[in-house]
Write a protein that holds these residues in place. Structure first.
Motif, PDB file in Angstrom:
ATOM      1  N   SER A   1     -77.807 -84.461 -23.770  1.00  0.00           N
ATOM      2  CA  SER A   1     -76.420 -84.772 -24.195  1.00  0.00           C
ATOM      3  C   SER A   1     -76.800 -85.094 -26.357  1.00  0.00           C
ATOM      4  O   SER A   1     -78.646 -85.814 -26.715  1.00  0.00           O
ATOM      5  CB  SER A   1     -75.865 -86.207 -24.272  1.00  0.00           C
ATOM      6  OG  SER A   1     -75.962 -85.810 -22.710  1.00  0.00           O
ATOM      7  N   MET A   2     -75.836 -84.720 -26.920  1.00  0.00           N
ATOM      8  CA  MET A   2     -75.902 -85.015 -28.814  1.00  0.00           C
ATOM      9  C   MET A   2     -74.828 -86.049 -29.014  1.00  0.00           C
ATOM     10  O   MET A   2     -73.815 -85.756 -28.708  1.00  0.00           O
ATOM     11  CB  MET A   2     -76.019 -83.920 -29.200  1.00  0.00           C
ATOM     12  CG  MET A   2     -77.594 -82.579 -29.095  1.00  0.00           C
ATOM     13  SD  MET A   2     -78.704 -83.735 -29.350  1.00  0.00           S
ATOM     14  CE  MET A   2     -78.852 -82.765 -31.503  1.00  0.00           C
ATOM     15  N   SER A   3     -75.194 -87.079 -29.748  1.00  0.00           N
ATOM     16  CA  SER A   3     -74.563 -88.397 -30.069  1.00  0.00           C
ATOM     17  C   SER A   3     -74.098 -87.572 -31.707  1.00  0.00           C
ATOM     18  O   SER A   3     -74.690 -86.963 -32.242  1.00  0.00           O
ATOM     19  CB  SER A   3     -74.478 -89.258 -30.170  1.00  0.00           C
ATOM     20  OG  SER A   3     -75.763 -89.272 -31.483  1.00  0.00           O
ATOM     21  N   ASP A   4     -72.952 -87.655 -32.277  1.00  0.00           N
ATOM     22  CA  ASP A   4     -72.067 -87.470 -33.555  1.00  0.00           C
ATOM     23  C   ASP A   4     -73.393 -87.678 -34.166  1.00  0.00           C
ATOM     24  O   ASP A   4     -73.540 -86.779 -35.127  1.00  0.00           O
ATOM     25  CB  ASP A   4     -70.538 -88.735 -33.511  1.00  0.00           C
ATOM     26  CG  ASP A   4     -69.174 -87.924 -33.248  1.00  0.00           C
ATOM     27  OD1 ASP A   4     -69.495 -86.139 -32.576  1.00  0.00           O
ATOM     28  OD2 ASP A   4     -68.286 -88.431 -32.927  1.00  0.00           O
ATOM     29  N   LYS A   5     -73.595 -88.940 -34.289  1.00  0.00           N
ATOM     30  CA  LYS A   5     -74.788 -89.028 -35.050  1.00  0.00           C
ATOM     31  C   LYS A   5     -75.698 -88.526 -34.928  1.00  0.00           C
ATOM     32  O   LYS A   5     -76.463 -87.632 -36.270  1.00  0.00           O
ATOM     33  CB  LYS A   5     -75.799 -90.667 -34.624  1.00  0.00           C
ATOM     34  CG  LYS A   5     -76.493 -90.830 -35.419  1.00  0.00           C
ATOM     35  CD  LYS A   5     -75.724 -91.036 -37.336  1.00  0.00           C
ATOM     36  CE  LYS A   5     -77.219 -92.064 -37.873  1.00  0.00           C
ATOM     37  NZ  LYS A   5     -78.476 -91.627 -37.787  1.00  0.00           N
ATOM     38  N   ASP A   6     -76.369 -87.619 -33.719  1.00  0.00           N
ATOM     39  CA  ASP A   6     -77.364 -86.633 -33.771  1.00  0.00           C
ATOM     40  C   ASP A   6     -77.167 -85.375 -34.460  1.00  0.00           C
ATOM     41  O   ASP A   6     -77.924 -84.924 -35.257  1.00  0.00           O
ATOM     42  CB  ASP A   6     -77.208 -86.449 -32.334  1.00  0.00           C
ATOM     43  CG  ASP A   6     -77.769 -87.532 -31.759  1.00  0.00           C
ATOM     44  OD1 ASP A   6     -78.992 -88.422 -32.084  1.00  0.00           O
ATOM     45  OD2 ASP A   6     -77.801 -87.396 -30.239  1.00  0.00           O
ATOM     46  N   LEU A   7     -76.027 -84.875 -34.211  1.00  0.00           N
ATOM     47  CA  LEU A   7     -75.469 -83.549 -34.946  1.00  0.00           C
ATOM     48  C   LEU A   7     -75.537 -84.234 -36.174  1.00  0.00           C
ATOM     49  O   LEU A   7     -76.047 -83.117 -37.752  1.00  0.00           O
ATOM     50  CB  LEU A   7     -73.599 -83.641 -34.500  1.00  0.00           C
ATOM     51  CG  LEU A   7     -74.264 -82.559 -33.151  1.00  0.00           C
ATOM     52  CD1 LEU A   7     -72.969 -83.083 -32.149  1.00  0.00           C
ATOM     53  CD2 LEU A   7     -74.860 -81.910 -32.754  1.00  0.00           C
ATOM     54  N   ASP A   8     -74.457 -85.310 -36.821  1.00  0.00           N
ATOM     55  CA  ASP A   8     -74.530 -85.962 -38.247  1.00  0.00           C
ATOM     56  C   ASP A   8     -75.916 -85.332 -39.029  1.00  0.00           C
ATOM     57  O   ASP A   8     -76.380 -85.109 -39.829  1.00  0.00           O
ATOM     58  CB  ASP A   8     -74.352 -86.766 -38.608  1.00  0.00           C
ATOM     59  CG  ASP A   8     -72.890 -86.905 -38.257  1.00  0.00           C
ATOM     60  OD1 ASP A   8     -71.634 -85.463 -38.724  1.00  0.00           O
ATOM     61  OD2 ASP A   8     -72.033 -87.621 -38.314  1.00  0.00           O
ATOM     62  N   ASP A   9     -77.478 -85.724 -38.178  1.00  0.00           N
ATOM     63  CA  ASP A   9     -78.389 -85.975 -38.891  1.00  0.00           C
ATOM     64  C   ASP A   9     -78.881 -84.568 -39.182  1.00  0.00           C
ATOM     65  O   ASP A   9     -79.623 -84.068 -39.393  1.00  0.00           O
ATOM     66  CB  ASP A   9     -79.071 -86.858 -38.019  1.00  0.00           C
ATOM     67  CG  ASP A   9     -79.074 -88.717 -38.546  1.00  0.00           C
ATOM     68  OD1 ASP A   9     -78.148 -88.405 -39.209  1.00  0.00           O
ATOM     69  OD2 ASP A   9     -79.451 -89.192 -37.033  1.00  0.00           O
TER      70      ASP A   9
ATOM     71  N   ARG B   1     -80.736 -76.367 -32.169  1.00  0.00           N
ATOM     72  CA  ARG B   1     -80.172 -77.087 -31.662  1.00  0.00           C
ATOM     73  C   ARG B   1     -78.375 -78.218 -31.618  1.00  0.00           C
ATOM     74  O   ARG B   1     -78.363 -79.166 -31.156  1.00  0.00           O
ATOM     75  CB  ARG B   1     -81.152 -78.896 -31.777  1.00  0.00           C
ATOM     76  CG  ARG B   1     -82.324 -78.654 -31.257  1.00  0.00           C
ATOM     77  CD  ARG B   1     -83.100 -79.371 -31.875  1.00  0.00           C
ATOM     78  NE  ARG B   1     -83.167 -80.643 -31.518  1.00  0.00           N
ATOM     79  CZ  ARG B   1     -83.594 -81.769 -32.549  1.00  0.00           C
ATOM     80  NH1 ARG B   1     -85.032 -80.882 -32.879  1.00  0.00           N
ATOM     81  NH2 ARG B   1     -82.948 -82.843 -31.742  1.00  0.00           N
ATOM     82  N   THR B   2     -78.020 -76.985 -32.721  1.00  0.00           N
ATOM     83  CA  THR B   2     -76.150 -78.184 -32.780  1.00  0.00           C
ATOM     84  C   THR B   2     -76.085 -77.560 -31.554  1.00  0.00           C
ATOM     85  O   THR B   2     -75.821 -76.094 -31.345  1.00  0.00           O
ATOM     86  CB  THR B   2     -76.490 -76.610 -34.296  1.00  0.00           C
ATOM     87  OG1 THR B   2     -77.724 -77.584 -35.521  1.00  0.00           O
ATOM     88  CG2 THR B   2     -75.095 -77.007 -34.721  1.00  0.00           C
TER      89      THR B   2
END
Length: 244
Positions: free
Chosen positions: A88-96, A173-174
């Motif tokens: 799982s990837m949160s919005d914060k993860d993807l923003d980072d 990973r995106t």
């Protein structure tokens, strides 16, 4: 829970054959990676190699090998006696991820501008053209593979292999859950054309313009590619299913 993959589109008879055809393991790896990146295999979903192999029409062995590669990339995690869970990837993860890529890749164009060997321009152009054809055919697997190879080759002219590896890992990973919708709307081809413009700018030594264009290109991953909506679309809703 398992996912059934749609039939892969027939290749365009007018395309130039690949100089290095993918072997079975690589083909399975690319299909599974694309399924995760585009959301066809959903976050948190637990899948098994035999079930995925049946869906792909192959044995469990190349699937298991591919999933181990994807585990090292951070796209899946191994679940003992069950199979693999899609990370799982949160919005914060993807923003980072996007922020790190913006800090790394666009400034690197200042090292690349004017330093691309003439012999390499043809290969970059071939990959850019392949991305455009794939976008026009809505072949996401080929598009993502050629896009990844294009940017890896481009960054190789920084003469910094660690930068290439890191940027390629971050790209893999995106998550791009809106990319299929963009392809159907014909808008993915517009993004693909940015590759050709980027080559021209770099060959001409226009480092500042190339840096700005690549920053815009990467930003697609957290805007139009992520949701399928652009700022000009009325009332975009990233929670709405994109495949409807």
């Amino acid at each position: 829970m398992s996912s059934t993959f749609p039939a892969r589109p027939e290749p365009d008879a007018q395309l130039t054959p690949l100089t290095r055809p993918l072997n079975l393991r690589e083909t399975v790896l690319e299909q599974l990676r694309t399924a995760i990146v585009t959301g066809r295999l959903q976050e948190g979903e637990v899948v098994s190699a035999p079930v995925l192999g049946q869906a792909l029409g192959v044995s469990a062995t190349p699937v298991r090998e591919a999933m181990m590669d994807l585990s090292r990339e951070g796209l899946v995690e191994t679940i003992k006696n069950k199979g693999f869970r899609i990370t799982s990837m949160s919005d914060k993860d993807l923003d980072d991820l996007a922020q790190i890529r913006l800090l790394l890749e666009p400034p690197a164009m200042r090292l690349v501008a004017g330093n691309i060997p003439e012999s390499a321009v043809a290969e970059l152009t071939r990959l850019a053209d392949a991305c455009l054809r794939a976008a026009e055919r809505e072949d996401l697997e080929e598009y993502l593979r050629d896009d990844r190879d294009f940017h890896a080759l481009l960054l190789s002219f920084t003469d910094n292999p660690q930068l290439v590896d890191l940027a390629t890992s971050l790209r893999a990973r995106t998550r791009l859950y809106g990319i299929a919708l963009l392809a159907r709307k014909g808008r993915l081809a517009d993004t693909a054309r940015e590759h050709q413009t980027l080559i021209e700018l770099l060959v001409n030594g226009e480092s500042e313009a190339a840096e700005q264009l690549l920053a815009q290109h990467i930003s697609h991953a957290r805007t139009v590619w992520a949701t399928g909506a652009s700022p000009s679309d009325p009332d975009p809703d990233s929670d709405r299913p994109l495949e409807e």
